[in-house]
Design an enzyme around this catalytic site. Structure first.
Site, PDB file in Angstrom:
ATOM      1  N   ARG A 257       0.744  -1.057  -0.039  1.00 40.11           N
ATOM      2  CA  ARG A 257      -0.054  -0.008   0.185  1.00 40.11           C
ATOM      3  C   ARG A 257       0.958   1.330  -0.153  1.00 40.11           C
ATOM      4  O   ARG A 257       0.457   2.414  -0.517  1.00 40.11           O
ATOM      5  CB  ARG A 257      -0.855  -0.132   1.095  1.00 40.11           C
ATOM      6  CG  ARG A 257      -2.217  -0.825   0.965  1.00 40.11           C
ATOM      7  CD  ARG A 257      -3.080  -0.888   2.023  1.00 40.11           C
ATOM      8  NE  ARG A 257      -4.452  -1.622   1.660  1.00 40.11           N
ATOM      9  CZ  ARG A 257      -5.434  -1.813   2.598  1.00 40.11           C
ATOM     10  NH1 ARG A 257      -5.255  -1.286   3.861  1.00 40.11           N
ATOM     11  NH2 ARG A 257      -6.578  -2.072   2.206  1.00 40.11           N
TER      12      ARG A 257
ATOM     13  N   LYS B 114     -17.020 -17.566   3.147  1.00 39.10           N
ATOM     14  CA  LYS B 114     -18.695 -17.814   3.428  1.00 39.10           C
ATOM     15  C   LYS B 114     -19.474 -16.969   2.084  1.00 39.10           C
ATOM     16  O   LYS B 114     -18.866 -15.989   1.730  1.00 39.10           O
ATOM     17  CB  LYS B 114     -19.042 -16.865   4.508  1.00 39.10           C
ATOM     18  CG  LYS B 114     -18.542 -17.578   5.642  1.00 39.10           C
ATOM     19  CD  LYS B 114     -18.907 -16.616   7.037  1.00 39.10           C
ATOM     20  CE  LYS B 114     -18.416 -17.509   8.314  1.00 39.10           C
ATOM     21  NZ  LYS B 114     -18.774 -16.759   9.368  1.00 39.10           N
TER      22      LYS B 114
ATOM     23  N   GLY C  54      -7.554  -8.477   0.579  1.00 35.60           N
ATOM     24  CA  GLY C  54      -6.454  -8.926   1.190  1.00 35.60           C
ATOM     25  C   GLY C  54      -6.007 -10.147   0.968  1.00 35.60           C
ATOM     26  O   GLY C  54      -4.765 -10.474   0.755  1.00 35.60           O
TER      27      GLY C  54
ATOM     28  N   GLY D  90     -12.379  -4.576   1.748  1.00 33.85           N
ATOM     29  CA  GLY D  90     -13.948  -3.800   1.577  1.00 33.85           C
ATOM     30  C   GLY D  90     -14.547  -3.063   0.474  1.00 33.85           C
ATOM     31  O   GLY D  90     -15.369  -3.271   0.057  1.00 33.85           O
TER      32      GLY D  90
HETATM   33  C1  3PG Z   1      -8.690  -1.687   4.753  1.00 27.87           C
HETATM   34  O1  3PG Z   1      -7.832  -2.248   5.135  1.00 27.87           O
HETATM   35  O2  3PG Z   1      -9.508  -2.324   4.225  1.00 27.87           O
HETATM   36  C2  3PG Z   1      -8.947  -0.111   4.847  1.00 27.87           C
HETATM   37  O3  3PG Z   1      -7.728   0.498   5.095  1.00 27.87           O
HETATM   38  C3  3PG Z   1     -10.321   0.166   5.454  1.00 27.87           C
HETATM   39  O4  3PG Z   1     -10.005  -0.265   6.954  1.00 27.87           O
HETATM   40  P1  3PG Z   1     -11.358  -0.559   7.875  1.00 27.87           P
HETATM   41  O5  3PG Z   1     -12.071  -1.732   7.392  1.00 27.87           O
HETATM   42  O6  3PG Z   1     -10.695  -0.447   9.200  1.00 27.87           O
HETATM   43  O7  3PG Z   1     -12.258   0.736   7.749  1.00 27.87           O
END
Ligand code: 3PG
Ligand code: MG
Length: 411
Positions: free
Chosen positions: A38, A198, A355, A378
């Site tokens: 990142r 899931k 991720g 997310g």
């Molecule tokens: C992530 O790692 O997906 C983003 O930095 C957002 O983090 P968060 O899910 O804690 O808001």
């Protein structure tokens, strides 16, 4: 102005205080950054603003602290950034208030400072007006380069756009361009590979995808729910029996939409999810009552690879096996290698994100050969679901002439 928002091309940066929202939410081990992916994505934006004589003020969260918490300090991340940029990066122990104001006031054009974790203040996640104003006071303009946090309507990811002229950074711009091409105007056939544990977390995603892609290959624990819903034996594999009806609906809807769902036809099974457990390859019909499905079998991999060979575009989210434990990473790595090869040969546009997916591609050593790998988790999922990301929407809501408008307001 590209993609409905302003970019650094549209911004006058020289001498300006630039609040640059980046996603420095990186994995840490023993107090040091353990994966710099990142950081690599945002260093070009930081360098460009500094080179154009802007004062770069970095804003980010790290982790999910509840209030001020030294374990979630951005100090070591700022140090890692400085090493990568080969330039000094100042660190300020608060992101608002007297310390932040003094540090910013002392900056010269081209300087870079990193402010402490925005989530040390609860106003960040609440997008609280007073907190947004306290941040906005530190800058003349706001640049958002944190696509991976754009699904959060927080003060630093969204709120600032209401108070300051707003621009997309280079990483966010590239991300939207790559993702937009892949989902909105892709070359068909399009195949999506969706894995992970899931279905429950990916129902919206599956529904959105079957209306848009030609093939949907399902792997990981979520494939078991589909198999069980079709009455196939899955032994004691991870599954969500409550979602059998949803799984059947998705299968029926896919058929109506002419989206071919590719489910596993064979599997690597073991008595338990343990490293180097005694494994066997069996057709799905022969999965024993005491066995766990932990990876795609070789015939299933072949089917996915043959679909890839016919496809022009790949969207991938989620490993197809229990990839964090060997040897259940085998199918994911084989499919990743096949996709990388087709991409290198110019036959496939390959987009992956999430991720676990990025970790798997890194393990396979193919990340650089994919067309685009999103570091968002997310946000990538929500984007794949067709949802509006607040951190992008605010950029798109800004007027073309915002810099002039802001200048006029000040003047
Ligand atoms: C992530 O790692 O997906 C983003 O930095 C957002 O983090 P968060 O899910 O804690 O808001
Ligand atoms: Mg996260």
């Amino acid at each position: 102005m590209a993609g409905g928002f302003c970019t650094l091309n549209d911004a006058a940066l020289a001498g300006k205080r630039v609040l640059l929202r980046v996603d420095l939410n990186v994995p840490m081990k023993n107090g040091a950054v353990s994966d710099v992916t990142r950081l690599e994505r945002v260093t070009p934006t930081i360098a460009e603003i500094a080179d154009k004589a802007g004062k770069v003020i970095l804003l980010s969260h790290l982790g999910r602290p509840k209030g001020r918490d030294p374990a979630h300090s951005l100090r070591p991340v700022a140090a890692a950034l400085a090493a990568m940029l080969h330039r000094p990066v100042g660190f300020v122990e608060d992101c608002i208030g007297p310390r932040a104001r003094a540090a910013v006031a002392a900056m010269r054009p081209g300087d870079i400072v990193c402010l402490e974790n925005t989530r040390f203040h609860d106003g960040e996640e609440r997008n609280d007006a007073a907190f947004v104003a306290a941040l906005a006071e530190l800058g003349d303009l706001w640049v958002n380069d944190a696509f991976s946090a754009a699904h959060r309507a927080h003060a630093s990811t969204e709120g600032l756009g209401h108070l300051l002229p707003a621009y997309a950074g280079r990483a966010l711009e590239a991300e939207l361009q790559a993702l937009g091409k892949a989902l909105e105007t892709p070359e068909h056939p399009v195949v999506a590979i969706v894995g992970g544990a899931k279905i429950s977390t990916k129902l919206a995603l599956l529904q959105h995808l079957i209306a848009r892609v030609d093939f949907l290959a399902v792997g990981g624990g979520m494939a078991n729910t589909f198999l069980a819903a079709q009455g196939k034996p899955i032994g004691k594999s991870l599954a969500e029996p409550d979602l059998a009806a949803s799984a059947r609906e998705i299968l029926a809807e896919a058929e109506r939409r002419h989206c071919e769902i590719v489910l596993p036809c064979d599997a690597v099974v073991a008595p338990a999810l343990k490293a180097h457990a005694a494994t066997a390859v069996v057709p799905i019909a022969a999965v024993a009552a005491d066995a766990m499905i932990l990876d795609l079998g070789p015939r299933s991999v072949e089917r996915v690879v043959s679909v890839l060979a016919r496809a022009k575009t790949l969207l991938w989210n989620g490993p197809v096996g229990a990839f964090e434990i060997e040897p259940f990473d085998t199918a994911t790595i084989q499919i990743a290698e096949a996709a990388a090869e087709l991409t290198t040969a110019g036959k496939l546009v390959s987009i992956a994100g999430g991720g676990d997916t990025v970790a798997a591609l890194n393990r396979a050593g193919v990340t650089a050969r994919f067309s685009y790998v999103s570091t968002a988790g997310g946000a990538f999922l929500e984007w794949l679901e067709g949802r509006t990301l607040p951190g992008v929407a605010i950029l798109q809501a800004k007027p073309r002439n915002q810099a002039n408008a802001a200048g006029a307001m000040i003047g």
